[in-house]
Design a protein around this motif. Structure first.
Motif, short mmCIF file in Angstrom:
data_model
loop_
_atom_site.label_atom_id
_atom_site.label_comp_id
_atom_site.label_asym_id
_atom_site.label_seq_id
_atom_site.Cartn_x
_atom_site.Cartn_y
_atom_site.Cartn_z
N ALA A 37 -13.30 -2.23 23.61
CA ALA A 37 -11.94 -1.31 23.88
C ALA A 37 -11.11 -1.57 22.95
O ALA A 37 -10.72 -1.99 22.46
N HIS A 38 -11.11 -0.16 21.97
CA HIS A 38 -9.94 0.37 20.82
C HIS A 38 -9.63 1.23 21.06
O HIS A 38 -9.89 2.22 20.89
N TYR A 39 -8.22 0.62 20.95
CA TYR A 39 -7.19 1.90 19.96
C TYR A 39 -7.26 2.61 18.94
O TYR A 39 -7.89 1.67 18.15
N GLN A 40 -7.28 4.04 18.46
CA GLN A 40 -6.87 4.51 16.69
C GLN A 40 -6.10 3.84 15.96
O GLN A 40 -5.07 3.49 16.75
N THR A 41 -6.56 3.59 14.84
CA THR A 41 -5.47 3.60 14.20
C THR A 41 -5.01 4.86 13.89
O THR A 41 -5.45 5.94 13.90
N GLY A 42 -3.50 4.80 13.68
CA GLY A 42 -2.69 6.40 13.49
C GLY A 42 -2.51 6.76 11.67
O GLY A 42 -3.24 6.08 11.07
N ILE A 43 -2.21 7.67 11.89
CA ILE A 43 -2.13 8.76 10.31
C ILE A 43 -1.03 7.97 9.70
O ILE A 43 -1.81 8.17 8.48
N ASN A 44 -0.47 6.94 10.01
CA ASN A 44 0.75 5.88 8.67
C ASN A 44 -1.02 4.85 8.26
O ASN A 44 -0.37 4.28 7.66
N PHE A 45 -2.14 4.87 8.59
CA PHE A 45 -2.32 3.13 8.60
C PHE A 45 -2.94 3.68 7.23
O PHE A 45 -3.02 2.75 6.70
N ASP A 46 -3.14 4.06 6.04
CA ASP A 46 -3.32 4.23 5.42
C ASP A 46 -2.06 3.82 4.60
O ASP A 46 -2.41 3.24 3.41
N LYS A 47 -1.07 4.20 5.22
CA LYS A 47 0.54 4.21 4.23
C LYS A 47 0.61 2.40 4.11
O LYS A 47 1.06 1.52 3.28
N TYR A 48 -0.04 1.96 4.72
CA TYR A 48 0.40 -0.16 4.82
C TYR A 48 -0.20 -0.24 2.45
O TYR A 48 0.09 -1.48 2.91
N ASP A 49 -1.44 0.36 2.35
CA ASP A 49 -1.65 -0.13 1.33
C ASP A 49 -0.26 -0.23 0.34
O ASP A 49 -0.38 -0.22 -0.99
N THR A 50 0.49 0.72 0.45
CA THR A 50 1.74 1.10 -0.78
C THR A 50 2.73 -0.48 -0.03
O THR A 50 3.75 -0.10 -0.80
N ILE A 51 2.31 -0.97 1.28
CA ILE A 51 3.15 -1.89 1.12
C ILE A 51 3.42 -2.95 0.26
O ILE A 51 2.86 -3.63 -0.54
N LEU A 52 4.50 -3.82 0.23
CA LEU A 52 4.56 -4.62 -0.86
C LEU A 52 4.51 -6.04 -0.01
O LEU A 52 4.38 -6.06 1.20
N VAL A 53 3.22 -6.93 -0.69
CA VAL A 53 3.17 -8.16 -0.40
C VAL A 53 3.41 -9.21 -1.27
O VAL A 53 3.05 -9.40 -2.79
N GLU A 54 4.34 -10.46 -0.89
CA GLU A 54 4.59 -11.17 -2.01
C GLU A 54 3.84 -12.87 -1.77
O GLU A 54 4.18 -12.96 0.75
N VAL A 55 3.18 -12.87 -2.12
CA VAL A 55 2.24 -14.68 -1.80
C VAL A 55 3.10 -15.83 -2.48
O VAL A 55 3.01 -15.46 -3.68
#
Ligand SMILES: Nc1ncnc2c1ncn2[C@@H]1O[C@H](COP(=O)(O)OP(=O)(O)OP(=O)(O)O)[C@@H](O)[C@H]1O
Length: 737
Positions: free
Chosen positions: A270-288
């Motif tokens: 059982a799970h809940y739905q991802t929200g409308i901003n899920f795709d916006k995650y792609d724009t988050i900057l990541v630093e490793v």
């Protein structure tokens, strides 16, 4: 005016108010051994006495200043007077007859409306300890039913007293008498010898209640060695040997056995739905940062996981990786140690579970079978009981159909039950620190096979509260050295001082992943700060909740007593409310979360115990009735909404009498998350100017960074894999604390 009227009410008036029928939705805790005195009625005086002791010299503001600006963020949460208070408030009294805390302690509103020993000054003796537990065992609705239903049914029929009386009934009939004995030897002998009394139901709780020794103090729901607050204000989970040495062998027996989660596939996935901003995650900057960073993956397929895992991922409704998963999965698959920091609700749990499971499958992990001594390959620790339960459910979900067996153990439940779970087979052990150390001390698990240690909410796990236990864990006999195991740490916040401590646990070449702003609030949460004075808070809360209607809302308060008080108050206002905090029994906590999850009680009043990790569908609002003492805590609290691409709202009451010192950090959190900052808040922040605090950091992406400051080999990428070069701002780094 209503408030004034209430303030003049006598105790009896409140008692009558509180017992009104519409209260049924709220199950307040009335622990006589905490809140009653030896005689039947002087709870109120006793409580006041304790509170005024607590007041001395330890104001909320002091706490904040110490913990935030002096040295370690939430490190000062424990109160030095805790044991005193416990001694004062523990023991005896007839619960059924005596006056209960909820009805009495606040009955004349002194704490809320009144004099100088008001709630704000009630101080940290009662302040919920961050390191206490939380998260509902049930990930999804329906879990709370099961063997607990009898008790709760009994409660509903018989009223408050009966609930306590029902406690512990599940201890009887345990199939494994050996483990029962094991547990028995840890407790004060005799009083609990008869399991019948625990089963006797209504009114039979007396023997139980009366045995709360001053050493244990908290009414008996704490697990052995688990989350017991000491006079020094730290958690204490002394080993049995230590306990015996110190004469601290008394303690109520914990007989609660949590109901097993549903076994059917639908419930597991059982799970809940991802929200409308899920795709916006792609724009988050990541630093490793670190050396030899493996390239990020962009899809689940690239992770090259086995078929069963892929099938489980699909059944869980995951079609796309979140940024923390894109970066962490290949790092863990590459055998590297990792410290990962990503915003609340962005999928950190799967980011460690999936690659660990993939490794275990690849290495041909042996199917679990019954053994007296189990040797898990993976140990996952988290600071609260409900959080570790949630992680367990995730582990069970992703390992579905494999031979990997995950087990969860945590305090507040029968130790024998934990042992029985383990001996049936254990590849992944999910545990709270206290229970884990107990089990290790009892030689029920061997550590030689440990290949993965995961610290979720790692900053919490390494601070003064849990840090010593974690150090003990890694130096336990048999535990592979850090060179021979993989250590993974995850959190949404990672204070730099804690990062430094983490070095002891990690190989020197560990990688640090920062997704967006380390310690930053989730941008999917719309934050509003309202100026509300102490005496207007309840009125405002009711107004907001009435506007909200039935949408699920978490209301955070600063103390356990206040949680009870506010929940009771809301119920009187006919707003279906339940509460969760560290003084509630585990059974009650799980019931409360269950009622909240399923919408039976759309309002959950909580202390910080529920601030971290709880992943509850459809929490649309978080209200900070009291602001927390640290910004990290604020970030975690509001992160209970706006999860996984869904949007949420957070409203915080700012009392200019007591919260001005929070203005500056709040302005920073708001502006970092691109929220509107009220002009009045900026003015206060300006007036409270602390040299070195740079205020807004809008535009600076990495507020806190890998403290090694070793950027050789640094890979700075955004979640889509593109290069970015947003440099951290050292001034901001310094100014944060
Ligand atoms: N790739 C994904 N696709 C869809 N849903 C996901 C994905 N990853 C995680 N989730 C879901 O998102 C929710 C939040 O995940 P999780 O609890 O792991 O967040 P978290 O980052 O650990 O949050 P917190 O910091 O509050 O502990 C969960 O319900 C989880 O099942």
């Amino acid at each position: 005016m209503k408030i004034e009227l209430e303030a003049t009410m006598g105790d009896e008036d409140w008692e009558a108010e509180i017992i009104k029928p519409h209260m049924s939705s709220y199950v307040p805790v009335f622990e006589k051994d905490r809140y009653s005195s030896g005689a039947h009625g002087d709870t109120f005086n006793r409580t006041l006495a304790s509170l005024s002791e607590m007041d001395d010299g330890y104001s909320r503001r002091d706490h904040f200043m110490r913990s935030r600006f002096a040295s370690g963020r939430s490190l000062g949460n424990r109160d030095p007077g805790e044991s005193n208070k416990r001694e004062n408030t523990s023991t005896m009294g007839d619960f059924g007859v005596g006056r209960s805390f909820g009805n009495r302690g606040f009955s004349n509103n002194k704490f809320e409306e009144g004099d100088s020993c008001g709630f704000w000054r009630e101080s940290s003796n009662d302040r919920e300890d961050n390191q206490t537990r939380n998260r509902g065992f049930s990930k999804r609705d329906g879990y709370q039913d099961g063997n607990d239903s009898e008790a709760s049914g009994s409660f509903r029929r018989s009223g408050r007293g009966s609930y306590r009386g029902c406690r512990g009934g599940f201890g009887l009939g345990s199939p494994n008498s050996k483990y029962e004995q094991d547990e028995g030897t840890q407790r004060s002998g005799g009083i609990f010898g008869s399991r019948r009394s625990a089963l006797s139901g209504v009114g039979k709780g007396d023997a139980y209640q009366s045995r709360s020794g001053s050493g244990s103090g908290r009414g008996g729901y704490k697990g052995l060695n688990e989350e017991v607050i000491t006079a020094s204000g730290k958690n204490s989970w002394k080993s049995e040997a230590e306990r015996r040495e110190s004469g601290d062998t008394q303690g109520p027996k914990v007989t609660y056995i949590p109901p097993p989660p549903p076994e059917d596939e639908d419930s597991i996935f059982a799970h809940y739905q991802t929200g409308i901003n899920f795709d916006k995650y792609d724009t988050i900057l990541v630093e490793v940062s670190g050396h030899d960073v493996p390239p990020a993956i962009l899809t689940f397929e690239e992770a090259n996981l086995c078929q069963t895992l892929n099938s489980n991922i699909a059944k869980a409704g995951y079609t796309k990786l979140t940024p923390v998963q894109k970066y962490s999965i290949p790092i863990v698959l590459g055998g590297r140690d990792l410290m990962a920091c990503a915003q609340t609700g962005s999928g950190k749990t799967a980011a460690f579970l999936l690659p660990i499971l993939a490794h275990m499958m690849r290495d041909g992990v042996t199917a679990s079978r019954f053994k007296e001594l189990q040797e898990p390959e993976c140990i996952i620790v988290a600071p609260t009981r409900e959080l570790i339960s949630q992680i367990y459910l995730e582990a069970r979900k992703f390992s579905f159909g494999t031979c990997v067996r995950a087990v969860v153990i945590y305090g507040g439940t029968q130790l024998g039950h934990s042992i029985r779970q383990i001996v049936q087979g254990c590849n992944i052990l999910c545990a709270t620190p206290g229970r884990l150390m107990d089990i290790i001390g009892k030689e029920k698990i061997g550590l030689r096979q440990v290949k993965y240690i995961v610290l979720d909410e790692a900053d919490r796990m390494l601070d003064m509260g849990f840090g010593p236990e974690m150090k003990k864990l890694i130096s336990c006999p048999g535990m592979p050295s850090k060179e021979q195991r993989q250590t993974l740490m995850f959190s949404a916040t990672f204070p730099e001082e804690i990062q430094r401590l983490a070095g002891e646990f990690l190989k020197s070449n560990y990688l640090f992943v920062a997704v967006g702003q380390v310690g930053g609030a989730c941008r999917d949460v719309q934050q509003t700060i309202l100026q509300v004075g102490q005496y207007s808070k309840r009125e405002k809360l009711v107004e907001i909740l009435r506007n909200i209607g039935d949408e699920r809302t978490m209301v955070f308060v600063e103390t356990k007593k206040k949680a009870d008080f506010i929940a009771t108050f809301l119920c009187q206002e006919k707003i279906s409310t339940t509460s969760i905090h560290g003084d509630r029994e585990q059974r009650e906590r799980e019931q409360a979360l269950g009622d909240f999850r399923c919408g039976k009680c759309p309002v959950l009043v909580a202390t910080s115990v529920a601030a971290r990790g709880l992943d509850i569908e459809n929490v649309q609002h978080v209200i900070n009735f009291d602001l927390p003492s640290t910004t990290d805590e604020y970030v975690h609290r509001i992160g209970r909404t706006g999860r996984c691409g869904n949007t949420g709202r957070a409203i915080s009451f700012f009392d200019t009498e007591s919260d001005n010192h929070l203005a500056q950090p709040l302005v920073k959190v708001l502006s970092d998350a691109q929220q509107d900052v009220p002009a009045w808040l900026e003015e206060i922040a300006f007036s409270m100017y602390v040299p070195g605090f740079s205020g807004s950091t809008r535009g600076n992406v990495f507020v806190s960074i890998d403290t090694r400051k070793n950027y050789q080999g640094k890979s700075s990428l955004n979640a889509a894999g593109f290069s970015s070069s947003q440099a951290p701002n050292p001034v901001d780094d310094e100014s944060w604390d």
